[in-house]
Design a protein around this motif. Structure first.
Motif, PDB file in Angstrom:
ATOM      1  N   ARG A 189       0.771  -1.251   0.007  1.00  9.09           N
ATOM      2  CA  ARG A 189       0.232   0.093  -0.099  1.00  9.09           C
ATOM      3  C   ARG A 189       0.841   1.090   0.015  1.00  9.09           C
ATOM      4  N   GLU A 190       2.020   1.379   0.849  1.00  8.57           N
ATOM      5  CA  GLU A 190       2.921   2.507   0.817  1.00  8.57           C
ATOM      6  C   GLU A 190       3.332   2.582  -0.457  1.00  8.57           C
ATOM      7  N   ALA A 191       3.847   1.496  -1.257  1.00  7.54           N
ATOM      8  CA  ALA A 191       4.432   1.754  -2.435  1.00  7.54           C
ATOM      9  C   ALA A 191       3.208   2.188  -3.682  1.00  7.54           C
ATOM     10  N   ALA A 192       2.195   1.743  -3.361  1.00  7.80           N
ATOM     11  CA  ALA A 192       1.082   2.048  -4.338  1.00  7.80           C
ATOM     12  C   ALA A 192       0.670   3.533  -4.343  1.00  7.80           C
ATOM     13  N   VAL A 193       0.731   4.173  -3.002  1.00  8.54           N
ATOM     14  CA  VAL A 193       0.156   5.402  -2.682  1.00  8.54           C
ATOM     15  C   VAL A 193       1.275   6.460  -3.513  1.00  8.54           C
ATOM     16  N   GLY A 194       2.651   5.954  -3.264  1.00  6.78           N
ATOM     17  CA  GLY A 194       3.686   6.700  -4.150  1.00  6.78           C
ATOM     18  C   GLY A 194       3.459   6.737  -5.548  1.00  6.78           C
ATOM     19  N   LEU A 195       3.141   5.463  -5.910  1.00  4.70           N
ATOM     20  CA  LEU A 195       3.034   5.412  -7.490  1.00  4.70           C
ATOM     21  C   LEU A 195       1.864   6.199  -7.979  1.00  4.70           C
ATOM     22  N   CYS A 196       0.886   6.400  -7.167  1.00  4.40           N
ATOM     23  CA  CYS A 196      -0.510   7.146  -7.567  1.00  4.40           C
ATOM     24  C   CYS A 196       0.027   8.524  -7.734  1.00  4.40           C
ATOM     25  N   ALA A 197       0.975   8.927  -7.044  1.00  6.19           N
ATOM     26  CA  ALA A 197       1.420  10.469  -7.229  1.00  6.19           C
ATOM     27  C   ALA A 197       2.372  10.547  -8.521  1.00  6.19           C
ATOM     28  N   GLU A 198       2.996   9.646  -8.607  1.00  8.30           N
ATOM     29  CA  GLU A 198       3.799   9.636  -9.921  1.00  8.30           C
ATOM     30  C   GLU A 198       3.178   9.282 -11.150  1.00  8.30           C
ATOM     31  N   LEU A 199       2.162   8.783 -11.061  1.00  3.62           N
ATOM     32  CA  LEU A 199       1.087   8.512 -12.415  1.00  3.62           C
ATOM     33  C   LEU A 199       0.025   9.599 -12.316  1.00  3.62           C
ATOM     34  N   ALA A 200      -0.057  10.643 -11.450  1.00  7.47           N
ATOM     35  CA  ALA A 200      -1.102  11.544 -11.473  1.00  7.47           C
ATOM     36  C   ALA A 200      -1.642  11.902 -12.674  1.00  7.47           C
ATOM     37  N   GLU A 201      -0.913  11.790 -13.709  1.00  5.51           N
ATOM     38  CA  GLU A 201      -1.596  12.164 -15.076  1.00  5.51           C
ATOM     39  C   GLU A 201      -2.601  11.258 -15.692  1.00  5.51           C
ATOM     40  N   ASP A 202      -2.289   9.910 -15.149  1.00  3.35           N
ATOM     41  CA  ASP A 202      -3.282   8.755 -15.517  1.00  3.35           C
ATOM     42  C   ASP A 202      -4.205   8.140 -14.547  1.00  3.35           C
ATOM     43  N   ILE A 203      -3.941   8.482 -13.204  1.00  5.84           N
ATOM     44  CA  ILE A 203      -4.470   7.906 -12.066  1.00  5.84           C
ATOM     45  C   ILE A 203      -4.883   9.094 -11.010  1.00  5.84           C
ATOM     46  N   SER A 204      -6.028   9.167 -10.606  1.00  2.00           N
ATOM     47  CA  SER A 204      -6.711   9.752  -9.463  1.00  2.00           C
ATOM     48  C   SER A 204      -6.936   9.053  -8.277  1.00  2.00           C
ATOM     49  N   LEU A 205      -6.074   8.822  -7.097  1.00  2.00           N
ATOM     50  CA  LEU A 205      -6.543   7.941  -5.918  1.00  2.00           C
ATOM     51  C   LEU A 205      -7.456   8.791  -5.095  1.00  2.00           C
ATOM     52  N   ARG A 206      -8.720   8.102  -5.109  1.00  2.00           N
ATOM     53  CA  ARG A 206      -9.986   8.545  -4.531  1.00  2.00           C
ATOM     54  C   ARG A 206      -9.944   8.034  -2.842  1.00  2.00           C
ATOM     55  N   GLY A 207      -9.404   7.078  -2.543  1.00  2.00           N
ATOM     56  CA  GLY A 207      -9.419   6.548  -1.142  1.00  2.00           C
ATOM     57  C   GLY A 207      -9.035   5.282  -1.087  1.00  2.00           C
ATOM     58  N   PHE A 208      -9.708   4.604  -0.167  1.00  2.00           N
ATOM     59  CA  PHE A 208      -9.217   3.093   0.072  1.00  2.00           C
ATOM     60  C   PHE A 208     -10.475   2.237   0.399  1.00  2.00           C
ATOM     61  N   SER A 209     -10.200   0.974   0.389  1.00  2.00           N
ATOM     62  CA  SER A 209     -11.224  -0.028   0.517  1.00  2.00           C
ATOM     63  C   SER A 209     -10.727  -1.231   1.294  1.00  2.00           C
ATOM     64  N   PHE A 210     -11.689  -2.321   1.753  1.00  2.00           N
ATOM     65  CA  PHE A 210     -10.883  -3.515   2.253  1.00  2.00           C
ATOM     66  C   PHE A 210     -12.047  -4.227   2.186  1.00  2.00           C
ATOM     67  N   HIS A 211     -11.666  -5.576   2.666  1.00  2.00           N
ATOM     68  CA  HIS A 211     -12.497  -6.741   2.192  1.00  2.00           C
ATOM     69  C   HIS A 211     -12.362  -7.555   3.958  1.00  2.00           C
ATOM     70  N   LEU A 212     -13.633  -7.709   4.361  1.00  2.00           N
ATOM     71  CA  LEU A 212     -13.826  -8.404   5.702  1.00  2.00           C
ATOM     72  C   LEU A 212     -14.718  -9.751   5.584  1.00  2.00           C
ATOM     73  N   ASN A 213     -14.238 -10.690   6.071  1.00  2.80           N
ATOM     74  CA  ASN A 213     -15.520 -11.622   6.392  1.00  2.80           C
ATOM     75  C   ASN A 213     -16.098 -11.307   7.675  1.00  2.80           C
ATOM     76  N   GLY A 214     -17.247 -11.897   7.727  1.00  4.18           N
ATOM     77  CA  GLY A 214     -18.248 -11.973   9.017  1.00  4.18           C
ATOM     78  C   GLY A 214     -18.800 -10.598   9.027  1.00  4.18           C
ATOM     79  N   TYR A 215     -19.764 -10.363  10.155  1.00  7.27           N
ATOM     80  CA  TYR A 215     -20.617  -9.439  10.299  1.00  7.27           C
ATOM     81  C   TYR A 215     -20.452  -8.581  11.810  1.00  7.27           C
ATOM     82  N   SER A 216     -19.075  -8.419  12.154  1.00  5.15           N
ATOM     83  CA  SER A 216     -18.771  -7.914  13.535  1.00  5.15           C
ATOM     84  C   SER A 216     -18.757  -6.254  13.052  1.00  5.15           C
ATOM     85  N   THR A 217     -19.746  -5.523  13.771  1.00  7.10           N
ATOM     86  CA  THR A 217     -19.682  -4.058  13.383  1.00  7.10           C
ATOM     87  C   THR A 217     -18.436  -3.518  14.073  1.00  7.10           C
ATOM     88  N   ALA A 218     -17.979  -3.640  15.065  1.00  7.82           N
ATOM     89  CA  ALA A 218     -16.629  -3.280  15.717  1.00  7.82           C
ATOM     90  C   ALA A 218     -15.654  -3.656  14.454  1.00  7.82           C
TER      91      ALA A 218
END
Length: 464
Positions: A189-218
């Motif tokens: 992720r650290e490397a990808a954030v830096g790469l997004c800045a380098e590729l700013a002419e082609d890529i716009s980093l809008r945020g982050f997502s994740f995948h979770l199993n289960g239904y724990s709200t916490a």
């Protein structure tokens, strides 16, 4: 030689079936009480099994989820998880309501666009997406959740070739589930954030997502807080548009009353199932409602006493949520016609009811589990004073083709020609596993809306 417990144990004759009465939306209750002849005609005319889908309940669920986020003080974009049900009517409703679509592949994206959902309201998920999906997503301005650095480079090349800008989320593994096959490690992720800045002419980093199993709200709130911190870090490192946190789906649905569910879990044992089948896990059928889960996630304290929603608002972060099952709660049910009854009560203590169709149309067994809410018996015969214990089998040649492994206590003997109704099947049950096995046609879906006043319900085949 080891012999499994399932083969050693025989079903106990005389074990009384445990009732797990399914909750019913008023619209569903009205259809079953006042329009049984219509449902019977549809089943006879369109074939068994038949899926009834109810878009007005989907639309009601959208409104309820929007209200829950607003009451929690959070801003959230809703993307319906298309994989939860293949019917076209949900996309039509989503487009009319301004709801987006979560598409995990090219066919789902094409259906979303054809149904009237604009590209900027479509999120593209799924691991390591292919170049065709990338190209279509870039052309229509979709938000792409990128799973790896290699995918990020491929997407940037696609955008450059098309002379367009790709908008992306970086899918990141959480501290709580570092072994997930989805998303990037901390170093990636650290490397990808830096790469997004380098590729700013082609890529716009809008945020982050994740995948979770289960239904724990916490756990989901904790993961979302991690993503907020990633957004703040990305802004410091040259991506000022990092303002979105995608909390995924995983909003629970309540199928039965919690008290009944707790009692079931206390009494559950292999003797309650055909051939003493022993299941390891079940969906939490008596859990929270989705709106309750949203409020719990948004109110979860982070960094001391501040709630997740308050921290997001203070830092200009918006949420994206991808519910599937939660938006389909009560929005459909499945009808089967009884084809044969093998009465084994004298020998095994229960009957086996064979229906026209298979368990492929009730997909909980995909998760090595059983769909537990009781099916309803629709019959012209009056109720009897006896409980008729029975499992429900499909009409294929597979030994494992049990629509319901659990012994159901029907209110009277089940007869050939009767109809069974499985409630609340729109979310992940109807069509996740359906196939033309034995050269059988895929089951149809009938879209039904209640008429106004005394007008009869209106129906049509989905996709027409």
């Amino acid at each position: 030689m080891l012999i499994s417990r399932q083969r050693l144990e025989r079903p106990k004759a005389g074990v009384r079936p445990f009732a797990l009465t399914a909750l019913r939306h008023p619209t569903v209750s009205s259809l079953l009480a006042d329009h049984r002849s219509l449902l019977a005609d549809l089943l006879d005319g369109l074939g068994s099994p038949l899926h009834i889908v109810l878009p007005e309940i989907f639309e009601e669920n959208v409104a309820g989820l929007r209200r829950a986020f607003a009451e929690a003080g959070a801003t959230a974009d809703i993307l319906f998880a298309k994989k939860a049900n293949k019917a076209d009517c949900w996309v039509t409703s989503a487009a009319a309501l301004g709801v987006g679509i979560d598409a995990a592949g090219t066919p789902e994206l094409v259906k979303a666009l054809a149904g009237g959902v604009p590209g900027h309201r479509i999120g593209i998920s799924g691991p390591e997406k292919d170049d065709t999906l990338h190209a279509l997503a870039v052309q229509h301005g979709c938000l792409v959740a990128v799973d790896s650095i290699s995918e990020l480079r491929r997407l940037a090349a696609t955008a450059r070739l098309a002379r367009r800008h790709a908008t992306v989320l970086l899918r990141s593994r959480t501290a709580g589930q570092p072994g997930s096959r989805f998303g990037m490690s901390a170093a990636e992720r650290e490397a990808a954030v830096g790469l997004c800045a380098e590729l700013a002419e082609d890529i716009s980093l809008r945020g982050f997502s994740f995948h979770l199993n289960g239904y724990s709200t916490a756990e989901r709130a904790t993961a979302a807080n991690e993503m907020i911190e990633h957004c703040l870090d990305a802004r410091r490192r040259g991506s000022p548009s990092a303002e979105l946190v995608d909390i995924g789906g995983g909003l629970p649905v309540r199928y039965v009353e919690p008290r009944l569910w707790d009692e079931f879990l206390e009494q559950n044992e292999p003797a309650h199932y055909h051939a003493a089948k022993d299941f390891d896990d079940f969906y939490p059928y008596g859990g929270q409602h989705a709106a309750q889960a949203v409020r719990s996630i948004m109110a979860h304290p982070v960094d001391g006493d501040e709630s997740l929603s308050a921290k997001a608002g203070r830092n200009g972060v918006r949420f994206v949520v991808e519910p599937g099952r939660a938006l389909l709660d009560q929005a459909g049910f499945t009808l089967y016609r009884v084809q044969q009854v093998d009465d084994r009560r004298d020998t095994d203590g229960y009957a086996i009811v064979t229906v026209a169709g298979s368990s492929f149309s009730l997909s909980e067994q995909w998760f090595n589990s059983d769909y537990l809410p009781d099916p309803l018996l629709m019959s012209a015969q009056p109720a009897a004073d006896e409980v008729f214990p029975a499992c429900v089998a499909g009409s294929t040649c597979l030994e494992s083709d049990l629509v319901t492994w659990r012994k159901i206590g029907f209110p009277r003997p089940v007869r050939r020609g009767d109809h069974l109704v499985y409630l609340n099947t729109a979310g992940y049950q109807m069509d996740s596993n359906e196939s033309p096995f034995h050269d059988a046609a895929l089951p149809l879906k009938a879209v039904v809306r209640l008429g106004e006043g005394t007008a009869p319900p209106r129906w049509r085949l989905d996709g027409i």
